[in-house]
Write a protein that holds these residues in place. Structure first.
Motif, PDB file in Angstrom:
ATOM      1  N   ASP A  95      -8.279   5.050   7.425  1.00 13.14           N
ATOM      2  CA  ASP A  95      -7.777   5.915   7.780  1.00 13.14           C
ATOM      3  C   ASP A  95      -8.847   7.083   7.772  1.00 13.14           C
ATOM      4  O   ASP A  95      -9.572   7.280   6.593  1.00 13.14           O
ATOM      5  CB  ASP A  95      -6.775   6.482   6.742  1.00 13.14           C
ATOM      6  CG  ASP A  95      -6.137   7.752   7.107  1.00 13.14           C
ATOM      7  OD1 ASP A  95      -5.462   7.858   8.081  1.00 13.14           O
ATOM      8  OD2 ASP A  95      -5.941   8.716   6.153  1.00 13.14           O
ATOM      9  N   SER A 110      -5.899   2.192   3.232  1.00 10.83           N
ATOM     10  CA  SER A 110      -4.477   2.653   2.620  1.00 10.83           C
ATOM     11  C   SER A 110      -3.552   1.385   2.779  1.00 10.83           C
ATOM     12  O   SER A 110      -3.584   0.624   3.822  1.00 10.83           O
ATOM     13  CB  SER A 110      -3.704   3.500   3.520  1.00 10.83           C
ATOM     14  OG  SER A 110      -2.589   3.839   3.063  1.00 10.83           O
ATOM     15  N   VAL A 124      -4.835   3.742  -2.432  1.00 10.95           N
ATOM     16  CA  VAL A 124      -5.689   4.395  -1.174  1.00 10.95           C
ATOM     17  C   VAL A 124      -6.924   4.479  -1.713  1.00 10.95           C
ATOM     18  O   VAL A 124      -7.435   5.221  -2.944  1.00 10.95           O
ATOM     19  CB  VAL A 124      -5.178   5.796  -0.850  1.00 10.95           C
ATOM     20  CG1 VAL A 124      -6.122   6.427   0.219  1.00 10.95           C
ATOM     21  CG2 VAL A 124      -3.644   5.906  -0.359  1.00 10.95           C
ATOM     22  N   ALA A 196      -4.063  10.084   4.540  1.00 11.03           N
ATOM     23  CA  ALA A 196      -3.744   9.483   3.355  1.00 11.03           C
ATOM     24  C   ALA A 196      -4.648  10.223   2.268  1.00 11.03           C
ATOM     25  O   ALA A 196      -3.956  10.628   1.249  1.00 11.03           O
ATOM     26  CB  ALA A 196      -4.401   8.075   3.323  1.00 11.03           C
ATOM     27  N   HIS A 220       0.648   7.426   5.769  1.00  6.21           N
ATOM     28  CA  HIS A 220       1.120   7.937   4.700  1.00  6.21           C
ATOM     29  C   HIS A 220       1.936   6.928   3.889  1.00  6.21           C
ATOM     30  O   HIS A 220       2.293   7.718   2.793  1.00  6.21           O
ATOM     31  CB  HIS A 220       2.051   9.171   5.223  1.00  6.21           C
ATOM     32  CG  HIS A 220       3.266   8.729   5.829  1.00  6.21           C
ATOM     33  ND1 HIS A 220       4.436   8.459   5.339  1.00  6.21           N
ATOM     34  CD2 HIS A 220       3.418   8.834   7.357  1.00  6.21           C
ATOM     35  CE1 HIS A 220       5.153   8.293   6.348  1.00  6.21           C
ATOM     36  NE2 HIS A 220       4.788   8.531   7.575  1.00  6.21           N
ATOM     37  N   ALA A 223      -0.058   6.826   0.426  1.00  3.61           N
ATOM     38  CA  ALA A 223      -0.318   8.250  -0.152  1.00  3.61           C
ATOM     39  C   ALA A 223       1.174   8.934  -0.606  1.00  3.61           C
ATOM     40  O   ALA A 223       1.146   9.557  -1.532  1.00  3.61           O
ATOM     41  CB  ALA A 223      -1.101   8.980   1.030  1.00  3.61           C
TER      42      ALA A 223
END
Length: 279
Positions: A95, A110, A124, A196, A220, A223
């Motif tokens: 990412d 991630s 992450v 992230a 995402h 995260a």
């Protein structure tokens, strides 16, 4: 296999995600020293995929499914595998690929584990920054083993806000217009280049809030769990053109930040105080 099965408990899934994320992080750092080669483009000629993205996703798939062969997987670089266990891994191997291309340190591996449709564990791993964010559903969130919390809420005009921009030119023009309205109302913006890590920055108090149009689930998933377990909110809604829109802030400061985001035009089909559309 259900979430009640000991082999699929969040702590065990997190342990596997962290171990895999560390190994993938070591791989991409090593490959970076050997030179970065662009393998393909995605939404535009400047939205790239490197050979390292592909190699890291392959490694992650081998490690996760080697340990848990009945699981499914969704990966940014094309892996979309159905499983039978009820566990689905959501993976972004790098990412922040453009940062990686340029040698900037803000990139991360991630990995999230979703059980019966709910993310229950997430990692992450940012190898060049030496950061490992981790969380389990109901178990809290950490960075390098220490608990994290968002920064205490300050007035909107004093908030530092993270964002990202599309690699599609039409979308960039639209997003610049949204930001031109929001920017005078906040302290400043930061565009660090990793969705992230931006969300984890809100979770750990390095940013006050974050908003971005066009992110994907693999950007995402992990995260977002870190943020929620730390005491923040990540909302997934829609922009005026129907793209996924992420709005993130500490719980206590979420509503007024979201109102500012709506008033700036980021959110589709809503007045300033309309209810969220979760997508």
């Amino acid at each position: 296999m259900s979430a009640a099965d000991p082999a699929a408990d969040p702590d065990s899934l997190l342990d596997l995600a962290l171990a895999t994320g560390r190994e993938a992080g070591e791989l991409v750092v090593r490959l970076r020293t050997e030179g970065v080669e662009v393998a393909a483009t995605k939404s535009s000629e400047i939205d790239i995929v490197t050979l390292a993205d592909q190699a890291a996703e392959q490694l992650v798939k081998e490690r996760l499914l080697g340990a848990r062969p009945d699981d499914g997987m969704v990966g940014e670089e094309g892996d979309d595998l159905r499983g039978s266990s009820g566990v689905v891994w959501i993976v972004d191997p790098i990412d922040g690929t453009v940062n990686y291309l340029y040698g900037l340190p803000h990139f991360a591996v991630s990995i999230a584990a979703e059980v019966d449709g709910e993310v229950v564990a997430g990692a992450v791993v940012a190898p060049a920054l030496g950061l490992e964010y981790a969380a389990t559903r109901g178990g809290g969130a950490t960075c390098n083993g220490s608990a994290v919390r968002p920064r205490p809420v300050v007035p909107l005009g004093e908030r530092l806000v993270g964002t990202g921009f599309s690699y599609e030119q039409e979308a960039r023009t639209r997003e610049a217009a949204y930001m031109s309205v929001l920017l005078p109302r906040i302290r400043d913006i930061r565009r660090l280049g990793s969705c992230a890590l931006d969300i984890c920055a809100v979770a750990s108090g390095l940013l006050d809030a974050y908003v971005e149009e066009g992110a994907h689930i693999w950007d995402h998933a992990a995260a977002g769990l870190v943020c929620g377990e730390a005491g923040g909110i990540l909302e997934v809604t829609r922009s005026p053109v129907g793209k996924r829109l992420l709005v993130c802030a500490p719980e206590d400061g979420f509503d007024d930040f979201r109102t500012a985001v709506v008033e700036a035009g980021f959110v589709g089909g809503e007045g300033p105080h309309a209810p969220a559309t979760i997508g």
